[in-house]
Design a protein around this motif. Structure first.
Motif, mmCIF file in Angstrom:
data_model
loop_
_atom_site.group_PDB
_atom_site.id
_atom_site.type_symbol
_atom_site.label_atom_id
_atom_site.label_comp_id
_atom_site.label_asym_id
_atom_site.label_seq_id
_atom_site.Cartn_x
_atom_site.Cartn_y
_atom_site.Cartn_z
ATOM 1 N N GLN A 17 0.808 -1.219 0.000
ATOM 2 C CA GLN A 17 0.000 0.000 0.000
ATOM 3 C C GLN A 17 0.843 1.271 0.000
ATOM 4 O O GLN A 17 0.341 2.359 -0.262
ATOM 5 C CB GLN A 17 -0.933 0.001 1.215
ATOM 6 N N SER A 18 2.118 1.133 0.304
ATOM 7 C CA SER A 18 3.004 2.302 0.321
ATOM 8 C C SER A 18 4.415 1.847 -0.048
ATOM 9 O O SER A 18 4.770 0.680 0.139
ATOM 10 C CB SER A 18 2.997 2.964 1.703
ATOM 11 N N GLU A 148 -4.825 14.597 -9.633
ATOM 12 C CA GLU A 148 -4.213 13.713 -8.634
ATOM 13 C C GLU A 148 -3.448 12.615 -9.356
ATOM 14 O O GLU A 148 -3.753 12.279 -10.508
ATOM 15 C CB GLU A 148 -5.284 13.068 -7.746
ATOM 16 N N HIS A 156 -5.096 1.606 -1.592
ATOM 17 C CA HIS A 156 -6.177 2.304 -0.895
ATOM 18 C C HIS A 156 -5.678 3.455 -0.031
ATOM 19 O O HIS A 156 -6.468 4.272 0.428
ATOM 20 C CB HIS A 156 -6.965 1.310 -0.028
ATOM 21 N N GLU A 157 -4.378 3.507 0.220
ATOM 22 C CA GLU A 157 -3.830 4.593 1.037
ATOM 23 C C GLU A 157 -3.514 5.804 0.162
ATOM 24 O O GLU A 157 -3.082 5.653 -0.978
ATOM 25 C CB GLU A 157 -2.556 4.130 1.757
ATOM 26 N N LYS A 158 -3.734 6.992 0.688
ATOM 27 C CA LYS A 158 -3.423 8.215 -0.058
ATOM 28 C C LYS A 158 -1.917 8.427 -0.087
ATOM 29 O O LYS A 158 -1.240 8.236 0.913
ATOM 30 C CB LYS A 158 -4.111 9.407 0.609
ATOM 31 N N LEU A 159 -1.407 8.785 -1.246
ATOM 32 C CA LEU A 159 0.032 9.005 -1.410
ATOM 33 C C LEU A 159 0.394 10.385 -0.878
ATOM 34 O O LEU A 159 -0.125 11.404 -1.346
ATOM 35 C CB LEU A 159 0.400 8.886 -2.893
ATOM 36 N N GLN A 160 1.282 10.438 0.102
ATOM 37 C CA GLN A 160 1.646 11.709 0.720
ATOM 38 C C GLN A 160 2.620 12.509 -0.138
ATOM 39 O O GLN A 160 2.595 13.736 -0.142
ATOM 40 C CB GLN A 160 2.256 11.457 2.113
ATOM 41 N N ARG A 162 3.957 12.927 -3.978
ATOM 42 C CA ARG A 162 3.737 12.592 -5.393
ATOM 43 C C ARG A 162 4.968 11.986 -6.063
ATOM 44 O O ARG A 162 4.853 11.160 -6.956
ATOM 45 C CB ARG A 162 3.389 13.863 -6.166
#
Length: 342
Positions: A17-18, A148, A156-160, A162
């Motif tokens: 996820q990251s 975005e 599903h996690e927002k990318l902090q 870019r």
């Protein structure tokens, strides 16, 4: 050959996820095709598997912030437009949601009207639309402000940050997704690679719809790839051919680099300069003519990317390696771990 022949079991918790920090600290599964041996390493060990005189082929495409969230201008219904491929200065191929409400003639608004688009036409083969943008100023600046990063649906996690969905060598804007094998490289690691006598050769392939769409037909032979823009310069072709003539290997970073070279290579493995759109589909039974080794990530079940990897090392071996990766708890997909196939 059936699409189901490229299925495998993947526990959901192994979908990364990251990204790992630092970039080159992800794990790397090394596959020696000749012996069948498998090793478990880290990506910073990649220099142990490259040799002086090799070429490392990188895809210099740059991901654009291609996901636009806005509303229908008349009803204010929320909409999403995902840009896939530029047609001209105003028109793009795109995926849209909700598709049933976005018919030709519909106007969508983003950023309180700073950017607007009209749905021009349907593109049935991709289930998408042609959209035409209306704006004042510079389109790229508006897109950078309002868009975005188009992360795949399994993240599903927002990318902090870019930049973590860009390679450190990203240069040519146009992709709707990152060439993810390249995400593992740092500037320092690339310098190490160059210092040991490996030539880094850039090509471009703008990653498009194929990244988002699974194979939807039962028979692999019936699948049609969505076209993607590629470019191989005369200098790149000359460099790669000279390296191969001297006995060096062509090591591709990512399946996009493989598809680019195989598009322009002739049956004798000679690489020619060229640019345009490619729909090349590489799967078992298709000969890989110009590539000797591949650095790649772990791909979705039943995907064209897994089929390409299977063309390089055989379907049964590929599925066996993937089973090993699951057993050893490797991280899968875009932000996941790497594999070196030599």
């Amino acid at each position: 050959m059936r699409t189901a022949d490229f299925d495998y079991f993947l526990p959901e918790e192994l979908i990364a996820q990251s990204p790992v920090e630092p970039r080159d600290h992800s794990r790397m599964l090394v596959v020696h095709r000749d012996s069948g041996e498998v090793e478990h390493k880290h990506f910073y060990d990649v220099t142990s598997y490259l040799k002086k005189g090799d070429a490392l082929v990188i895809n210099e495409t740059k991901v654009i912030p291609a996901r636009l969230l806005g509303e229908k201008e008349d009803t204010h219904v929320p909409v999403e437009v995902l840009l896939l491929k530029r047609i001209n200065t105003t028109d793009w191929e795109a995926l849209v949601r909700p598709g049933r409400r976005l018919k030709p003639g519909t106007i969508c608004s983003f950023g309180d009207g700073l950017l607007r688009c009209e749905i021009i036409d349907n593109v049935p083969e991709i289930g998408g639309r042609i959209v035409r943008f209306m704006y004042e100023g510079v389109f790229e600046e508006l897109l950078d402000r309002l868009g975005e990063m188009p992360l795949p649906p399994y993240i599903h996690e927002k990318l902090q940050d870019r930049t973590r969905y860009q390679t450190v060598y990203a240069k040519n804007e146009g992709s709707a997704a990152a060439p993810t094998a390249g995400l593992h490289f740092t500037p320092e690691l690339l310098k190490q690679v160059e210092d040991m006598g490996v030539t880094i050769v850039p090509v471009t392939l703008h990653v498009g719809l194929g990244t988002f769409r699974p194979v939807q037909v039962e028979d692999v032979d019936s699948h049609v790839m969505h076209s993607e823009y590629y470019e191989v310069t005369q200098q790149a072709a000359d460099t790669l051919n000279a390296i191969r003539q001297k006995g060096g290997r062509i090591v591709c970073v990512g399946t996009t680099s493989v598809r680019t070279l195989e598009t322009v290579a002739t049956e004798d493995g000679v690489i020619h300069p060229g640019k345009g759109d490619t729909q090349i589909f590489i799967y078992p039974g298709k000969q890989i003519k110009a590539v000797d080794a591949l650095i790649t990530n772990f791909h979705l079940p039943q995907s064209t990317l897994l089929m390409l990897v299977s063309a390089l090392m055989g379907r049964e071996k590929a599925l066996s390696v993937y089973a090993e990766a699951v057993k050893e708890r490797y991280r899968f997909f875009s932000f996941g771990d790497a594999m070196f196939i030599e």
